[in-house]
Design a protein around this motif. Structure first.
Motif, PDB file in Angstrom:
ATOM      1  N   MET A 246      50.448 -14.740 -53.255  1.00 41.70           N
ATOM      2  CA  MET A 246      50.622 -16.152 -53.612  1.00 41.70           C
ATOM      3  C   MET A 246      51.577 -16.237 -54.801  1.00 41.70           C
ATOM      4  O   MET A 246      51.440 -15.488 -55.776  1.00 41.70           O
ATOM      5  N   GLY A 247      52.562 -17.146 -54.706  1.00 42.01           N
ATOM      6  CA  GLY A 247      53.576 -17.240 -55.747  1.00 42.01           C
ATOM      7  C   GLY A 247      53.118 -18.040 -56.952  1.00 42.01           C
ATOM      8  O   GLY A 247      52.581 -19.143 -56.808  1.00 42.01           O
ATOM      9  N   LEU A 248      53.347 -17.504 -58.138  1.00 36.99           N
ATOM     10  CA  LEU A 248      53.007 -18.244 -59.353  1.00 36.99           C
ATOM     11  C   LEU A 248      53.846 -19.512 -59.483  1.00 36.99           C
ATOM     12  O   LEU A 248      53.366 -20.527 -59.989  1.00 36.99           O
ATOM     13  N   SER A 255      56.380 -22.659 -64.019  1.00 34.56           N
ATOM     14  CA  SER A 255      57.843 -22.687 -64.087  1.00 34.56           C
ATOM     15  C   SER A 255      58.420 -21.272 -64.042  1.00 34.56           C
ATOM     16  O   SER A 255      57.853 -20.344 -64.622  1.00 34.56           O
ATOM     17  N   PRO A 256      59.550 -21.095 -63.348  1.00 37.38           N
ATOM     18  CA  PRO A 256      60.207 -19.771 -63.350  1.00 37.38           C
ATOM     19  C   PRO A 256      60.513 -19.272 -64.761  1.00 37.38           C
ATOM     20  O   PRO A 256      60.601 -18.067 -64.988  1.00 37.38           O
ATOM     21  N   ASP A 257      60.656 -20.187 -65.714  1.00 35.66           N
ATOM     22  CA  ASP A 257      60.921 -19.787 -67.100  1.00 35.66           C
ATOM     23  C   ASP A 257      59.678 -19.240 -67.794  1.00 35.66           C
ATOM     24  O   ASP A 257      59.782 -18.583 -68.825  1.00 35.66           O
ATOM     25  N   VAL A 258      58.504 -19.510 -67.200  1.00 36.74           N
ATOM     26  CA  VAL A 258      57.247 -19.137 -67.836  1.00 36.74           C
ATOM     27  C   VAL A 258      56.595 -17.926 -67.183  1.00 36.74           C
ATOM     28  O   VAL A 258      55.968 -17.111 -67.844  1.00 36.74           O
ATOM     29  N   ARG A 259      56.767 -17.795 -65.882  1.00 39.38           N
ATOM     30  CA  ARG A 259      56.090 -16.697 -65.170  1.00 39.38           C
ATOM     31  C   ARG A 259      56.492 -15.337 -65.738  1.00 39.38           C
ATOM     32  O   ARG A 259      57.543 -15.169 -66.342  1.00 39.38           O
ATOM     33  N   ASP A 260      55.640 -14.362 -65.468  1.00 39.85           N
ATOM     34  CA  ASP A 260      55.853 -13.001 -65.950  1.00 39.85           C
ATOM     35  C   ASP A 260      57.123 -12.415 -65.344  1.00 39.85           C
ATOM     36  O   ASP A 260      57.215 -12.206 -64.135  1.00 39.85           O
ATOM     37  N   LYS A 261      58.118 -12.115 -66.148  1.00 37.86           N
ATOM     38  CA  LYS A 261      59.391 -11.605 -65.647  1.00 37.86           C
ATOM     39  C   LYS A 261      59.279 -10.177 -65.119  1.00 37.86           C
ATOM     40  O   LYS A 261      60.197  -9.672 -64.481  1.00 37.86           O
ATOM     41  N   ASN A 300      48.982 -23.284 -71.162  1.00 40.12           N
ATOM     42  CA  ASN A 300      47.704 -22.573 -71.159  1.00 40.12           C
ATOM     43  C   ASN A 300      47.829 -21.221 -70.464  1.00 40.12           C
ATOM     44  O   ASN A 300      47.236 -20.227 -70.887  1.00 40.12           O
ATOM     45  N   PHE A 301      48.626 -21.178 -69.400  1.00 39.49           N
ATOM     46  CA  PHE A 301      48.837 -19.913 -68.694  1.00 39.49           C
ATOM     47  C   PHE A 301      49.490 -18.886 -69.618  1.00 39.49           C
ATOM     48  O   PHE A 301      49.114 -17.706 -69.628  1.00 39.49           O
ATOM     49  N   GLN A 302      50.483 -19.337 -70.385  1.00 38.78           N
ATOM     50  CA  GLN A 302      51.129 -18.434 -71.336  1.00 38.78           C
ATOM     51  C   GLN A 302      50.134 -17.932 -72.380  1.00 38.78           C
ATOM     52  O   GLN A 302      50.168 -16.758 -72.777  1.00 38.78           O
ATOM     53  N   LYS A 303      49.239 -18.810 -72.773  1.00 42.25           N
ATOM     54  CA  LYS A 303      48.278 -18.470 -73.831  1.00 42.25           C
ATOM     55  C   LYS A 303      47.253 -17.451 -73.358  1.00 42.25           C
ATOM     56  O   LYS A 303      46.997 -16.456 -74.046  1.00 42.25           O
ATOM     57  N   ILE A 304      46.671 -17.678 -72.163  1.00 42.84           N
ATOM     58  CA  ILE A 304      45.598 -16.795 -71.705  1.00 42.84           C
ATOM     59  C   ILE A 304      46.133 -15.539 -71.032  1.00 42.84           C
ATOM     60  O   ILE A 304      45.459 -14.511 -70.983  1.00 42.84           O
ATOM     61  N   ASN A 305      47.336 -15.627 -70.446  1.00 43.72           N
ATOM     62  CA  ASN A 305      48.007 -14.477 -69.814  1.00 43.72           C
ATOM     63  C   ASN A 305      47.038 -13.657 -68.953  1.00 43.72           C
ATOM     64  O   ASN A 305      46.807 -12.464 -69.214  1.00 43.72           O
ATOM     65  N   PRO A 306      46.460 -14.252 -67.902  1.00 43.61           N
ATOM     66  CA  PRO A 306      45.432 -13.554 -67.114  1.00 43.61           C
ATOM     67  C   PRO A 306      45.998 -12.360 -66.347  1.00 43.61           C
ATOM     68  O   PRO A 306      47.138 -12.371 -65.898  1.00 43.61           O
ATOM     69  N   LYS A 307      45.154 -11.341 -66.178  1.00 47.94           N
ATOM     70  CA  LYS A 307      45.542 -10.134 -65.443  1.00 47.94           C
ATOM     71  C   LYS A 307      44.407  -9.736 -64.497  1.00 47.94           C
ATOM     72  O   LYS A 307      43.253 -10.124 -64.671  1.00 47.94           O
TER      73      LYS A 307
END
Length: 541
Positions: A246-248, A255-261, A300-307
């Motif tokens: 599933m695509g983030l 946003s493509p600018d926010v997702r994990d590069k 919030n996604f940037q803050k929690i950075n789930p793995k």
């Protein structure tokens, strides 16, 4: 069920004319209008008439409450284009020219709307077509090109492409009601097919519903972290896991600018393209509303950075929030259409059907999408309202399939069912006559190699058991006892306890394949043609 024979193209014209007259004794009966509403990828689990755990759908529920709900309705091939071809023809995929989403529908076939037109009906289709060819047999058509878009959608029409301003589910309903308004004062009955794009991926809700579920904690399915142990390779190798397919961006709206590069998925370029395409179709005002909702989610996604599992759980919540939010507009617009029928008096002699082109996975087995013969994909919602012919609040538990829709509409219209149609009319079930009904269903899925990597397979389902054969690059069989294992986690094909059941199901499967004119030889012939098509597509790249 009698053995159905394919009628040669030479005879189709004469068959059409011979089937165009009402049945004897029905000349004085006013044929019913037919409104066939089909959404795209609407899981039965997300309709409160079936299960109120996830969402409340009061307007869709009205059709069940005022008519009949079918609890064992299934498709012949769980994928968008083939299901639409089955509805139009009443024939299985291997006979109707569309077995996957790459095939082009053969419009020289005589279809349901053509038979109804000959019987005096006016026919129309509005919404998703997804059969590549130009609609035939319809007096009126306005259809989305390919998958269509949620915002400012384009429509193909006989006069060319037009673009409408607004949200696609609202616009399709507007066009349906406008068509009915123009029908006022006309005597001939009509069949109107209302095909919604929603809730197809990427689950883009109407602006008023963007935030509807974002404060809710959606219950996780018990099989969200399925490891596929005890089953063959098909489930393990399918590429539709929420965790890593599933695509983030396009799916979870990051946003493509926010997702994990560092995420180098082979799909990432397409994910980013799809995300930007959807945003670009919004008006400036819609983009502002979108940012109000999804801006904080991105932060919030940037803050929690789930793995790991936490990321899967986060993606599941985002998926379901958007999927369910998209469905709210479908339900709202079903209500608008039903209210219109009531207000104009059309409800009294109109068959109203609500269904989906197939089921959908809402996290079961860790998946999204469809394709498999496993229950959530194979099974589809189906409810039918026909005042004075169907008792309100009725529930039917017989095995029905989308090949049955065309024969049902024809018999209701007083038209003889052509021999080439492989389904059965549901009219006896409306009267609870089930003594001669089928005891098994046949299924065949073809799109592999292809997107989502679901292997080719065919199989049989009875009320209790399911036998599946995966083939092409594997040769694997699976057997499930649905009474003991409703989640289909335990393949008992090699269990001595089920030896007699297995033998019986194999015999029934062979019988159904013969009855539906399918065979290993035909399967290999189609496979060879598909591989040649894929080779040519690769050469063009």
């Amino acid at each position: 069920m009698q053995l159905k024979k394919v009628i040669s193209s030479v005879l189709l014209g004469s068959v059409l004319f011979s089937c165009g007259n009402p049945k004897k004794g029905m000349e004085d009966v006013q044929p019913p209008n037919i409104i066939y509403i089909m959404s795209d990828d609407h899981a039965y689990q997300a309709i409160s008439a079936y299960d109120s755990t996830l969402i409340h759908t009061p307007n869709i529920d009205r059709i069940a409450n005022e008519g009949m709900r079918f609890d064992q309705a299934y498709v012949t091939n769980s994928i968008c284009s083939p299901s639409r071809a089955v509805t139009l023809t009443g024939k299985m995929s291997h006979l109707n020219s569309v077995k996957d989403n790459l095939d082009i529908f053969d419009t020289t076939q005589v279809t349901l709307p053509m038979y109804l037109k000959k019987a005096g009906y006016e026919t129309a289709i509005i919404g998703k077509w997804h059969l590549k060819s130009t609609p035939q047999g319809f007096d009126h058509w306005e259809v989305l090109p390919d998958q269509g878009d949620y915002y400012q959608p384009d429509f193909r029409t006989p006069k060319g492409m037009i673009q409408e301003e607004g949200y696609v589910t609202d616009i399709i309903t507007d066009k349906a009601i406008d068509y009915l308004e123009k029908k006022k004062g006309k005597d001939e009955p009509f069949m109107l097919m209302v095909h919604h794009k929603a809730p197809h991926r990427e689950w883009m809700a109407a602006m008023e519903h963007l935030n509807a579920f974002h404060d809710e904690k959606i219950k996780e399915p018990t099989t969200l972290f399925d490891t596929y142990e005890g089953r063959g390779t098909a489930a393990k190798e399918a590429e539709m896991r929420i965790s890593n397919h599933m695509g983030l961006t396009n799916d979870n709206k990051i946003s493509p600018d926010v997702r994990d590069k560092t995420n180098h998925s082979p799909f990432m370029g397409w994910y980013d393209w799809a995300y930007n395409k959807n945003i670009d179709r919004m008006t400036d005002e819609e983009k502002e509303k979108w940012e109000e909702v999804y801006g904080p989610i991105n932060k919030n996604f940037q803050k929690i950075n789930p793995k790991g599992k936490n990321l899967t759980r986060w993606k599941y919540q985002r998926y379901m929030q958007d999927y369910l939010g998209t469905l709210l507009s479908v339900d709202d617009n079903i209500g608008r259409l039903l209210d219109y029928l009531d207000e104009t008096g059309l409800s009294e002699n109109t068959i109203v059907v609500y269904t989906s082109d197939q089921g959908f996975y809402l996290g079961e087995h860790g998946w999204f999408d469809k394709r498999f013969m496993y229950e959530q994909s194979f099974r589809t919602p189906l409810m039918i309202r026909w005042p004075e012919h169907i008792q309100a609040g009725a529930v039917n538990k017989e095995l029905v399939q989308n090949i049955d829709y065309a024969p049902t509409f024809l018999e209701a219209a007083g038209v003889d069912i052509p021999e080439e149609m492989q389904g059965e009319s549901l009219l006896p079930l409306f009267e609870d006559k089930t003594d001669k009904w089928r005891d098994a269903l046949y299924y065949h899925y073809y799109e592999y190699p292809g997107i989502h990597g679901v292997k080719r397979h065919y199989g049989i389902k009875t009320k209790r058991y399911k036998l599946i054969h995966f083939y092409y690059d594997v040769d694997e069989w699976e057997l499930y006892d649905l009474d003991q294992d409703p989640n289909e986690m335990n393949n008992v094909y090699n269990s001595p306890k089920y030896a007699s059941v297995k033998m019986s199901l194999h015999k029934k499967l062979d019988q159904l394949r013969e009855e539906y004119l399918d065979s290993d030889a035909l399967t290999q012939q189609m496979l060879k043609a598909d591989l040649e098509r894929l080779r040519k597509l690769e050469e063009k790249k």
